[in-house]
Design an enzyme around this catalytic site. Structure first.
Site, PDB file in Angstrom:
ATOM      1  CB  CYS A 117      -0.975   0.002   1.173  1.00 22.20           C
ATOM      2  SG  CYS A 117      -0.201  -0.055   2.797  1.00 22.20           S
ATOM      3  CG  HIS A 339      -3.488   1.335   5.498  1.00 19.80           C
ATOM      4  ND1 HIS A 339      -3.378   0.537   4.379  1.00 19.80           N
ATOM      5  CD2 HIS A 339      -4.538   2.171   5.254  1.00 19.80           C
ATOM      6  CE1 HIS A 339      -4.308   0.859   3.505  1.00 19.80           C
ATOM      7  NE2 HIS A 339      -5.014   1.855   4.015  1.00 19.80           N
TER       8      HIS A 339
END
Length: 420
Positions: A117, A339
């Site tokens: 990500c 993240h």
């Protein structure tokens, strides 16, 4: 050599299919349109017929083609993976830079799973910069520019990728990694073959125009090919060079893909800033490590086009410097623990460091991993209202990240369910 237009056209189609590795399609074409004595089966002959032999030689002189071999294979494995002998995870081996087809999110890159990500968010941010703020006379952007056609967003991806690689190569050279569709060698010893690095061909160029052209020719390998994310990561590493990437890091034995397949901060910085430094503060810092020894910690050298906001700053684990917090464009990669996602605005002035007046503005949030189906618009008020007292566990992490740049900001999610 005299040949028909039909034979030239057939040869060009076969050449295209061959370069794309579409062997089955070529076989079907040979059945439906069999080759004859007049068919062109040699690339050199085709170039001469098209009168592009001189152009081919000039371009070949400007580009260096190298296949990944054993030594480079081992070096890439060691700089990328915590355990060089293991294979790339499924999350990495199946992630491309394909776009959403949802009308309000046509600019958004689809994320299949976690892991890469950080790469996706960094490239997403660079694509947004291309779509929103380039080729426009206005200092502010229009949201309508994000409803881009497929052609426009694909070109934006190619230009954004070129910019990332050119920056990593210190604006002197860049390397594009593409897959040839066949193995160039077979790994030995503890290294297992997985059909990734073994199939890569590297193209090195020394000017931005050639880089953009080659990426536009091969952009489908990045946008829709399963290895798109890996290819871009390797391209950035080789553009910078493995030696310089190690020199950038505080700990030269660190890797760019951490435990559980997550992106490290070094990899995100390589894509955003061109250097794989380990820290988010400005410039370098020396720490006294005792016995007269100094430890050099490396940070961000100058103002970046794209910024970064971190939840770790809210927890006083780090302090993001002005070079990342106040970028040239109002686009930030958001780091929330392991993240990464993207936050952006349409007004250029939002990237400044000014905190001296009350203001209201909108920010837009994109997280391709959150199954987002609609645009998320956040209305932010600074200096007008006091933030309500809530249980800290009920405050969305994104709001905490926003407040690391705009202190005491009050965030209205505009009927969108807050992301906790």
């Amino acid at each position: 050599m005299v040949v028909s237009v039909e034979e030239v056209a057939s040869s060009l189609v076969r050449e295209y299919l061959s370069r794309k590795g579409l062997k089955k399609t070529i076989a079907c074409m040979d059945v439906e349109n069999p080759r004859t004595d007049g068919s062109i089966n040699n690339r050199s002959d085709l170039r001469q017929i098209l009168h592009v032999e001189d152009l081919y030689k000039k371009n070949k002189a400007r580009c260096v083609f190298v296949c990944v071999r054993s030594t480079l294979f081992h070096a890439l494995k060691e700089i990328l993976l915590v355990q060089a002998q293991v294979l790339f995870s499924l999350e990495w081996r199946t992630q491309s830079f394909a776009f959403f087809d949802t009308h309000d999110l046509r600019y958004g890159i689809v994320r299949k799973k976690g892991g890469p990500c950080g790469v996706l968010a960094s490239i997403q941010a660079c694509v947004l910069k291309k779509l929103l703020f380039e080729e426009t006379c206005s200092s502010d952007a229009s949201l309508q520019r994000l409803r881009a056609s497929s052609t426009t967003r694909t070109k934006g991806l190619a230009l954004a990728t070129a910019e990332v690689l050119w920056r990593a190569g210190e604006e002197k050279q860049a390397t594009i990694a593409i897959t040839s569709g066949r193995n160039h060698f077979i790994p030995s010893g503890l290294y297992k073959s997985e059909g990734v690095l073994e199939k890569i061909t590297c193209i090195t160029v020394d000017n931005l125009k050639d880089l953009q052209l080659i990426l536009e020719l091969h952009i489908q390998q990045f946008e829709s090919g399963d290895l798109g994310c890996i290819l871009l990561t390797i391209s950035a590493v080789l553009s910078r060079s493995i030696e310089k990437v190690r020199e950038d890091m505080d700990v030269p034995t660190s890797t760019l893909i951490g435990a559980h397949g997550y992106c490290t901060q070094e990899l995100v910085h390589l894509l955003l800033c061109g250097r794989a430094v380990s820290n988010v503060f400005d410039n370098d810092m020396e720490l006294d490590s005792g016995n007269g020894n100094l430890t050099l910690l490396k940070g961000i050298k100058g103002c970046c086009d794209i910024g970064l906001l971190s939840l770790f700053e809210h927890y006083n684990i780090c302090k993001v410097g002005a070079n990342l917090k106040n970028p040239r464009f109002p686009i930030w990669v958001v780091c929330s623990e392991s993240h990464f996602s993207v936050l952006f605005g349409l007004q250029r002035e939002l990237s400044s460091s000014r905190q001296d007046r009350a203001r209201e503005f909108d920010l837009y949030y994109y997280d391709g991993l959150a199954n987002q189906q609609e645009e998320i618009r956040l209305s932010v008020s600074v200096g007008r209202f006091s933030a309500p007292c809530l249980d800290p566990d009920l405050i969305p992490p994104l709001e905490l990240c926003i407040r690391t740049k705009w202190r005491e900001a009050v965030v209205n999610w505009n009927d969108t369910e807050p992301i906790l």
